[in-house]
Design a protein around this motif. Sequence first.
Motif, PDB file in Angstrom:
ATOM      1  N   ARG A   1       8.438  19.908   7.310  1.00  0.00           N
ATOM      2  CA  ARG A   1       8.182  21.224   6.733  1.00  0.00           C
ATOM      3  C   ARG A   1       6.727  21.331   6.284  1.00  0.00           C
ATOM      4  NH1 ARG A   1      12.811  22.065   2.342  1.00  0.00           N
ATOM      5  NH2 ARG A   1      11.748  20.295   1.392  1.00  0.00           N
ATOM      6  N   GLN A   2       6.368  22.481   5.746  1.00  0.00           N
ATOM      7  CA  GLN A   2       5.038  22.651   5.189  1.00  0.00           C
ATOM      8  C   GLN A   2       4.854  21.671   4.039  1.00  0.00           C
ATOM      9  OE1 GLN A   2       2.549  24.591   6.312  1.00  0.00           O
ATOM     10  NE2 GLN A   2       3.905  25.062   8.033  1.00  0.00           N
ATOM     11  N   PRO A   3       3.628  21.139   3.847  1.00  0.00           N
ATOM     12  CA  PRO A   3       3.412  20.129   2.801  1.00  0.00           C
ATOM     13  C   PRO A   3       3.896  20.603   1.444  1.00  0.00           C
ATOM     14  CG  PRO A   3       1.462  20.367   4.160  1.00  0.00           C
ATOM     15  CD  PRO A   3       2.402  21.466   4.562  1.00  0.00           C
ATOM     16  N   THR A   4       4.653  19.713   0.789  1.00  0.00           N
ATOM     17  CA  THR A   4       5.132  19.990  -0.566  1.00  0.00           C
ATOM     18  C   THR A   4       4.848  18.785  -1.428  1.00  0.00           C
ATOM     19  OG1 THR A   4       7.336  19.160   0.055  1.00  0.00           O
ATOM     20  CG2 THR A   4       6.968  21.530   0.205  1.00  0.00           C
ATOM     21  N   GLY A   5       3.880  18.874  -2.271  1.00  0.00           N
ATOM     22  CA  GLY A   5       3.505  17.740  -3.111  1.00  0.00           C
ATOM     23  C   GLY A   5       4.538  17.474  -4.188  1.00  0.00           C
ATOM     24  N   ILE A   6       4.710  16.228  -4.529  1.00  0.00           N
ATOM     25  CA  ILE A   6       5.567  15.815  -5.633  1.00  0.00           C
ATOM     26  C   ILE A   6       4.685  15.116  -6.638  1.00  0.00           C
ATOM     27  CG2 ILE A   6       7.570  14.470  -6.327  1.00  0.00           C
ATOM     28  CD1 ILE A   6       8.593  14.676  -3.497  1.00  0.00           C
ATOM     29  N   ARG A   7       4.624  15.606  -7.820  1.00  0.00           N
ATOM     30  CA  ARG A   7       3.725  15.027  -8.795  1.00  0.00           C
ATOM     31  C   ARG A   7       4.074  13.573  -9.096  1.00  0.00           C
ATOM     32  NH1 ARG A   7       3.306  19.854 -13.344  1.00  0.00           N
ATOM     33  NH2 ARG A   7       2.298  21.412 -11.974  1.00  0.00           N
ATOM     34  N   PRO A   8       3.061  12.798  -9.511  1.00  0.00           N
ATOM     35  CA  PRO A   8       3.332  11.403  -9.871  1.00  0.00           C
ATOM     36  C   PRO A   8       4.392  11.321 -10.944  1.00  0.00           C
ATOM     37  CG  PRO A   8       0.965  11.789  -9.695  1.00  0.00           C
ATOM     38  CD  PRO A   8       1.639  13.114  -9.585  1.00  0.00           C
ATOM     39  N   VAL A   9       5.282  10.335 -10.796  1.00  0.00           N
ATOM     40  CA  VAL A   9       6.365  10.177 -11.755  1.00  0.00           C
ATOM     41  C   VAL A   9       6.292   8.799 -12.362  1.00  0.00           C
ATOM     42  CG1 VAL A   9       7.887  11.811 -10.638  1.00  0.00           C
ATOM     43  CG2 VAL A   9       7.892   9.452  -9.888  1.00  0.00           C
TER      44      VAL A   9
ATOM     45  N   GLN B   1       4.908  12.152  -1.114  1.00  0.00           N
ATOM     46  CA  GLN B   1       4.848  13.318  -0.236  1.00  0.00           C
ATOM     47  C   GLN B   1       6.034  13.276   0.715  1.00  0.00           C
ATOM     48  OE1 GLN B   1       3.022  16.014   0.122  1.00  0.00           O
ATOM     49  NE2 GLN B   1       1.342  15.671  -1.319  1.00  0.00           N
ATOM     50  N   GLU B   2       6.573  14.449   0.986  1.00  0.00           N
ATOM     51  CA  GLU B   2       7.714  14.546   1.895  1.00  0.00           C
ATOM     52  C   GLU B   2       7.255  14.393   3.340  1.00  0.00           C
ATOM     53  OE1 GLU B   2      10.845  17.662   1.357  1.00  0.00           O
ATOM     54  OE2 GLU B   2      10.103  18.286   3.343  1.00  0.00           O
ATOM     55  N   VAL B   3       7.939  13.549   4.076  1.00  0.00           N
ATOM     56  CA  VAL B   3       7.697  13.410   5.510  1.00  0.00           C
ATOM     57  C   VAL B   3       8.584  14.392   6.268  1.00  0.00           C
ATOM     58  CG1 VAL B   3       7.803  11.851   7.484  1.00  0.00           C
ATOM     59  CG2 VAL B   3       7.069  10.981   5.244  1.00  0.00           C
ATOM     60  N   ALA B   4       9.867  14.385   5.958  1.00  0.00           N
ATOM     61  CA  ALA B   4      10.813  15.285   6.626  1.00  0.00           C
ATOM     62  C   ALA B   4      12.087  15.341   5.807  1.00  0.00           C
ATOM     63  CB  ALA B   4      11.114  14.797   8.052  1.00  0.00           C
TER      64      ALA B   4
ATOM     65  N   ALA C   1      16.856  15.129  -5.524  1.00  0.00           N
ATOM     66  CA  ALA C   1      16.621  14.069  -6.506  1.00  0.00           C
ATOM     67  C   ALA C   1      15.156  13.656  -6.514  1.00  0.00           C
ATOM     68  CB  ALA C   1      17.500  12.857  -6.195  1.00  0.00           C
ATOM     69  N   SER C   2      14.708  13.118  -7.628  1.00  0.00           N
ATOM     70  CA  SER C   2      13.338  12.629  -7.732  1.00  0.00           C
ATOM     71  C   SER C   2      13.276  11.190  -7.245  1.00  0.00           C
ATOM     72  CB  SER C   2      12.861  12.690  -9.183  1.00  0.00           C
ATOM     73  OG  SER C   2      12.840  14.021  -9.643  1.00  0.00           O
ATOM     74  N   PRO C   3      12.136  10.788  -6.705  1.00  0.00           N
ATOM     75  CA  PRO C   3      11.993   9.387  -6.305  1.00  0.00           C
ATOM     76  C   PRO C   3      11.893   8.496  -7.526  1.00  0.00           C
ATOM     77  CG  PRO C   3       9.935  10.567  -6.022  1.00  0.00           C
ATOM     78  CD  PRO C   3      10.955  11.591  -6.397  1.00  0.00           C
ATOM     79  N   SER C   4      11.797   7.206  -7.258  1.00  0.00           N
ATOM     80  CA  SER C   4      11.774   6.224  -8.332  1.00  0.00           C
ATOM     81  C   SER C   4      10.697   6.568  -9.359  1.00  0.00           C
ATOM     82  CB  SER C   4      11.518   4.840  -7.742  1.00  0.00           C
ATOM     83  OG  SER C   4      11.556   3.858  -8.748  1.00  0.00           O
ATOM     84  N   GLY C   5      11.046   6.569 -10.630  1.00  0.00           N
ATOM     85  CA  GLY C   5      10.124   6.958 -11.689  1.00  0.00           C
ATOM     86  C   GLY C   5       9.540   5.776 -12.433  1.00  0.00           C
ATOM     87  N   GLY C   6       8.507   6.063 -13.220  1.00  0.00           N
ATOM     88  CA  GLY C   6       7.946   5.046 -14.095  1.00  0.00           C
ATOM     89  C   GLY C   6       6.864   4.180 -13.502  1.00  0.00           C
ATOM     90  N   PHE C   7       6.434   4.451 -12.264  1.00  0.00           N
ATOM     91  CA  PHE C   7       5.436   3.588 -11.637  1.00  0.00           C
ATOM     92  C   PHE C   7       4.146   4.332 -11.301  1.00  0.00           C
ATOM     93  CE2 PHE C   7       9.604   1.778 -10.603  1.00  0.00           C
ATOM     94  CZ  PHE C   7       9.460   0.505 -11.138  1.00  0.00           C
TER      95      PHE C   7
ATOM     96  N   ASP D   1       0.815  -1.212   0.000  1.00  0.00           N
ATOM     97  CA  ASP D   1       0.000   0.000   0.000  1.00  0.00           C
ATOM     98  C   ASP D   1       0.850   1.265   0.000  1.00  0.00           C
ATOM     99  OD1 ASP D   1      -2.484  -1.416   0.155  1.00  0.00           O
ATOM    100  OD2 ASP D   1      -2.064  -1.785   2.273  1.00  0.00           O
ATOM    101  N   PHE D   2       1.956   1.238   0.749  1.00  0.00           N
ATOM    102  CA  PHE D   2       2.780   2.431   0.903  1.00  0.00           C
ATOM    103  C   PHE D   2       4.260   2.048   0.864  1.00  0.00           C
ATOM    104  CE2 PHE D   2      -1.183   3.290   3.118  1.00  0.00           C
ATOM    105  CZ  PHE D   2      -1.549   4.524   2.585  1.00  0.00           C
ATOM    106  N   ALA D   3       5.062   2.955   0.328  1.00  0.00           N
ATOM    107  CA  ALA D   3       6.518   2.810   0.353  1.00  0.00           C
ATOM    108  C   ALA D   3       7.098   3.965   1.148  1.00  0.00           C
ATOM    109  CB  ALA D   3       7.086   2.807  -1.062  1.00  0.00           C
ATOM    110  N   LEU D   4       7.931   3.651   2.097  1.00  0.00           N
ATOM    111  CA  LEU D   4       8.599   4.661   2.912  1.00  0.00           C
ATOM    112  C   LEU D   4      10.081   4.605   2.574  1.00  0.00           C
ATOM    113  CD1 LEU D   4       7.977   6.725   5.204  1.00  0.00           C
ATOM    114  CD2 LEU D   4       8.724   4.962   6.805  1.00  0.00           C
ATOM    115  N   THR D   5      10.557   5.625   1.915  1.00  0.00           N
ATOM    116  CA  THR D   5      11.928   5.606   1.445  1.00  0.00           C
ATOM    117  C   THR D   5      12.478   7.026   1.458  1.00  0.00           C
ATOM    118  OG1 THR D   5      13.352   4.930  -0.390  1.00  0.00           O
ATOM    119  CG2 THR D   5      11.191   5.796  -0.969  1.00  0.00           C
ATOM    120  N   GLY D   6      13.590   7.249   0.817  1.00  0.00           N
ATOM    121  CA  GLY D   6      14.186   8.574   0.819  1.00  0.00           C
ATOM    122  C   GLY D   6      15.012   8.808  -0.417  1.00  0.00           C
TER     123      GLY D   6
END
Length: 326
Positions: free
Chosen positions: A318-326, A165-168, A154-160, A144-149
Amino acid sequence: MNLELRHLRVVCAIAETGSVTKAASALGLAQPALTAQLQRIERTLGGPLFDRDRRGARPTALGELVLARARVLLPAMKGLQDEAARLAGAGDAPPCYRFGGVNSPILGRMVHRLAAAQPPAQITTFASWSVDELAQLVAGGRLDFALTGVCGDASPSGGFGLSWQEVAIDPVLVLLPETHPLAADDEVRLADLRHEQWVAAPGDGCFGDCFAAACARAGFTPRKVYETDIRGCVDLVDAGVGVALCQATFRPVAGLVTRRIAGTPLRWRLLLGWHPDSPAAQGADLVLETAKAAYVDSLAPHPEYLSWLLSNPGFGVRQPTGIRPV
């Protein structure tokens, strides 16, 4: 004849009452019918379950074995039936959280918080060194969820097609033995580590391009990197073989110290990812807030770092910063 749960109840009733006659009465059966049933059970199991005489019925060695198993199976089956009945009566399935993590310092605290807040919740975890593997499992509906960094910007893993969302965000620290000449300093210059050997865990960390680039900016090329698991890294640093990069919330280890790197040349963004079209997406806001709370929990053993965060609002949660789907 196949052995069934009702047969185990018969064996337990005879053992508890000490008599076939009394067991028949307790079960609401005729004594001859219960005797015939016991004989069929014994033929199925391959031997007598009770020694029977005028004093009553006493379990044989085979009977004791069957009773031991029955006393585990029957309560377990009763519990299953009760849980199923409650679930059917409630109409809604309990919450389910399937987490994948890459060397995350807060996953355990997240599980604790969710389990405490939602006792019926079904929570599972999966560990991997590969962000791509976790992203693929989330995209395929197996997590359901991936917790990574990711390192820096850098952008997170792409193509999926995942939403992230940033946690910290934390500065990356260096892990040193407390006997190291630089261990007495509050922070160290990366250039002062030019002669060190490095140890690292496998996977997608800061020992990729960002670390090499930071070292190049500091005027050197890092020496040999020993790759091993987390415990191996700790052991190698403790032995004085090398030094390591680590997350700011790395659990304190006796004999080792963490120190900030001057100028914070390396930053680590902790991210939570999920697929926007999955059922889990409906609970993503709750999970994200839980992740942030778990991060804050992880700061308790690090009062000096917590004090530093108060003076550096660009780090931590920090304040919420969305990262668009990649």
